[in-house]
Scaffold this motif. Structure first.
Motif, short mmCIF file in Angstrom:
data_model
loop_
_atom_site.label_atom_id
_atom_site.label_comp_id
_atom_site.label_asym_id
_atom_site.label_seq_id
_atom_site.Cartn_x
_atom_site.Cartn_y
_atom_site.Cartn_z
N ILE A 26 31.73 -19.21 -16.13
CA ILE A 26 30.91 -18.55 -15.33
C ILE A 26 31.26 -17.11 -15.36
O ILE A 26 30.07 -16.25 -15.33
CB ILE A 26 31.43 -19.15 -13.87
N LEU A 27 32.62 -16.75 -15.52
CA LEU A 27 32.99 -15.55 -15.64
C LEU A 27 32.22 -14.76 -16.83
O LEU A 27 31.91 -13.46 -16.94
CB LEU A 27 34.20 -15.37 -15.64
N SER A 28 32.02 -15.25 -17.83
CA SER A 28 31.48 -14.75 -19.10
C SER A 28 29.80 -14.50 -18.98
O SER A 28 29.32 -13.96 -19.68
CB SER A 28 31.77 -15.84 -20.28
N GLY A 29 29.28 -15.25 -18.06
CA GLY A 29 27.79 -15.26 -17.89
C GLY A 29 27.09 -16.38 -18.71
O GLY A 29 25.85 -16.46 -18.64
N GLU A 30 27.96 -17.27 -19.42
CA GLU A 30 27.30 -18.61 -20.17
C GLU A 30 26.63 -19.60 -18.87
O GLU A 30 25.54 -20.00 -18.98
CB GLU A 30 28.44 -19.23 -20.78
N LEU A 31 27.05 -19.33 -17.78
CA LEU A 31 26.60 -20.16 -16.75
C LEU A 31 26.15 -19.16 -15.74
O LEU A 31 27.01 -18.16 -15.20
CB LEU A 31 27.74 -21.06 -15.90
N ASN A 32 24.92 -19.07 -15.32
CA ASN A 32 24.37 -18.04 -14.46
C ASN A 32 24.64 -18.27 -13.02
O ASN A 32 24.83 -19.39 -12.29
CB ASN A 32 22.89 -17.90 -14.88
N GLN A 33 24.34 -17.13 -12.22
CA GLN A 33 24.62 -17.25 -10.72
C GLN A 33 23.43 -18.02 -10.26
O GLN A 33 22.50 -18.00 -10.78
CB GLN A 33 24.67 -16.04 -10.23
N ASN A 34 23.62 -18.86 -9.24
CA ASN A 34 22.78 -20.04 -8.67
C ASN A 34 22.52 -20.98 -9.51
O ASN A 34 21.80 -21.89 -9.09
CB ASN A 34 21.77 -19.39 -8.05
N LYS A 36 22.77 -24.85 -11.17
CA LYS A 36 23.46 -26.02 -10.80
C LYS A 36 24.07 -26.60 -11.82
O LYS A 36 23.81 -26.60 -13.04
CB LYS A 36 22.09 -26.98 -10.39
N LEU A 37 25.66 -27.01 -11.54
CA LEU A 37 26.22 -27.54 -12.45
C LEU A 37 25.81 -29.01 -12.94
O LEU A 37 25.18 -29.65 -11.97
CB LEU A 37 27.48 -27.71 -12.07
N PRO A 38 26.12 -29.61 -13.96
CA PRO A 38 25.89 -30.98 -14.37
C PRO A 38 26.34 -31.94 -13.02
O PRO A 38 27.19 -31.55 -12.25
CB PRO A 38 26.65 -31.31 -15.43
N LYS A 64 38.04 -20.30 -5.04
CA LYS A 64 38.01 -18.83 -5.53
C LYS A 64 36.46 -18.40 -5.45
O LYS A 64 36.19 -17.15 -5.89
CB LYS A 64 38.25 -18.87 -7.04
N GLY A 65 35.61 -18.89 -4.76
CA GLY A 65 34.32 -18.30 -4.62
C GLY A 65 33.40 -18.53 -5.79
O GLY A 65 32.24 -17.98 -5.36
N LEU A 66 33.74 -19.23 -6.51
CA LEU A 66 32.79 -19.35 -7.86
C LEU A 66 31.68 -20.39 -7.48
O LEU A 66 30.79 -20.04 -8.04
CB LEU A 66 33.65 -19.74 -9.02
N ILE A 67 32.05 -21.63 -6.91
CA ILE A 67 30.96 -22.55 -6.77
C ILE A 67 30.93 -23.04 -5.39
O ILE A 67 31.84 -22.75 -4.69
CB ILE A 67 31.26 -23.68 -7.68
N LYS A 70 27.35 -29.02 -1.92
CA LYS A 70 26.76 -29.44 -0.87
C LYS A 70 26.22 -31.02 -1.13
O LYS A 70 25.55 -31.37 -2.27
CB LYS A 70 25.49 -28.57 -0.43
N PRO A 71 26.26 -31.77 -0.20
CA PRO A 71 25.90 -33.28 -0.04
C PRO A 71 24.38 -33.15 -0.24
O PRO A 71 23.57 -32.52 0.21
CB PRO A 71 26.22 -33.75 1.13
N LYS A 72 24.06 -34.09 -1.22
CA LYS A 72 22.75 -34.46 -1.70
C LYS A 72 21.82 -33.25 -2.43
O LYS A 72 20.69 -33.23 -2.84
CB LYS A 72 21.79 -34.77 -0.52
N VAL A 73 22.79 -32.16 -2.51
CA VAL A 73 22.26 -30.98 -3.16
C VAL A 73 22.71 -30.94 -4.67
O VAL A 73 22.37 -30.25 -5.58
CB VAL A 73 22.40 -29.70 -2.20
N GLY A 74 24.05 -30.96 -4.69
CA GLY A 74 24.66 -30.69 -5.77
C GLY A 74 25.68 -29.39 -5.65
O GLY A 74 25.93 -28.94 -4.53
N THR A 75 26.26 -29.04 -6.78
CA THR A 75 27.11 -27.85 -7.01
C THR A 75 26.48 -26.83 -7.82
O THR A 75 25.93 -27.04 -8.78
CB THR A 75 28.46 -28.24 -7.81
N HIS A 76 26.33 -25.65 -7.08
CA HIS A 76 25.85 -24.63 -7.41
C HIS A 76 26.74 -23.43 -7.92
O HIS A 76 27.82 -23.22 -7.14
CB HIS A 76 24.60 -23.85 -6.84
N ILE A 77 26.46 -22.42 -8.74
CA ILE A 77 27.28 -21.28 -9.01
C ILE A 77 27.13 -20.11 -7.86
O ILE A 77 25.94 -19.85 -7.69
CB ILE A 77 27.18 -20.77 -10.33
N ARG A 78 28.04 -19.73 -7.32
CA ARG A 78 27.84 -18.88 -6.21
C ARG A 78 27.37 -17.22 -6.66
O ARG A 78 27.80 -17.29 -7.92
CB ARG A 78 28.79 -18.62 -5.21
#
Length: 238
Positions: A26-34, A36-38, A64-67, A70-78
């Motif tokens: 996340i910090l390096s930008g390999e995973l983008n803001q918003n 969705k994680l697997p 730490k505010g990174l992700i 939410k139920p039925k939505v999944g996990t997103h990068i903040r």
């Protein structure tokens, strides 16, 4: 190549290893803001861990505010403005990145904003014992600079600035002495090695604090933090 690699068994708790690996992406930008994680199942398989361990990892990253999960939505990068950059563990993870210069350059910006005032406050409020401590540290810095001893300089430069924050008489400056100590040391490593020690600039701060001259201490700190005295700033700006 897989986005993540399985964690290794070690003395470090597995859920911390997993959180650290995700945080680095996340910090390096390999995973983008918003982004969705697997899914939970996919992540458990990728890391070779249980759902319990994965959930502990996501709790850590959420704190730490990174992700955000939410139920039925999944996990997103903040979005980046939610990330807790002053969290000590997050600062440690930042140091793991291949390219830390953008973060360190921003840290220089933070120093410019708060450190001159800290020096002014230290000049006005440092106790006799704190001034004695600062004096001993500055003597060691002088010997390190004269002997071109970067390791000794880095150690004592860190103590010098840490002591200034502790000498402000303002409790809200203390976290900057404690929380930022790790990244502060790395910043000094980048700024000093291969460059110059800025002994005269530190001496001006030291003299002003010892003499109780707040405005001079503030000015001397601004001179030290000027981009022309900071090797890192020069690297980033060019």
């Amino acid at each position: 190549m897989a986005l993540f690699s399985a964690v290794e068994n070690s003395s470090r708790k597995i859920h911390v290893q997993v959180a650290r690996q995700i945080a680095r992406k996340i910090l390096s930008g390999e995973l983008n803001q918003n982004e969705k994680l697997p899914s939970e199942v996919e992540l458990c398989h990728l890391f070779g861990i249980s759902r319990t361990a994965l959930r502990e990892s996501t709790k850590l990253l959420s704190a730490k505010g990174l992700i955000e999960s939410k139920p039925k939505v999944g996990t997103h990068i903040r979005p980046r403005h939610h990330w807790h950059f002053l969290d000590p563990q997050l600062l440690e993870w930042i140091q793991d990145l291949e390219d830390t210069q953008p973060f360190l350059a921003q840290f220089l910006g933070l120093r410019k904003a708060i450190e001159p005032e800290a020096c002014a406050l230290a000049a006005a409020h440092a106790t006799v014992e704190q001034r004695k401590t600062l004096s001993v540290i500055f003597q060691k810095m002088t010997m390190a600079a004269n002997g071109f001893d970067y390791e000794e300089w880095t150690f004592n430069d860190h103590l010098f600035h840490q002591t200034i924050f502790l000498s402000t008489g303002n409790q809200f400056y203390i976290p900057f002495s404690n929380i930022l100590s790790t990244i502060f040391k790395q910043f000094i490593d980048h700024s000093a090695e291969g460059g110059r020690f800025c002994l005269e600039e530190h001496k001006a701060i030291y003299d002003a604090i010892m003499a109780g001259r707040s405005e001079d201490a503030r000015t001397a700190s601004r001179v030290l933090l000027n981009d022309n005295n900071q090797k890192l700033a020069q690297v980033v700006n060019h």
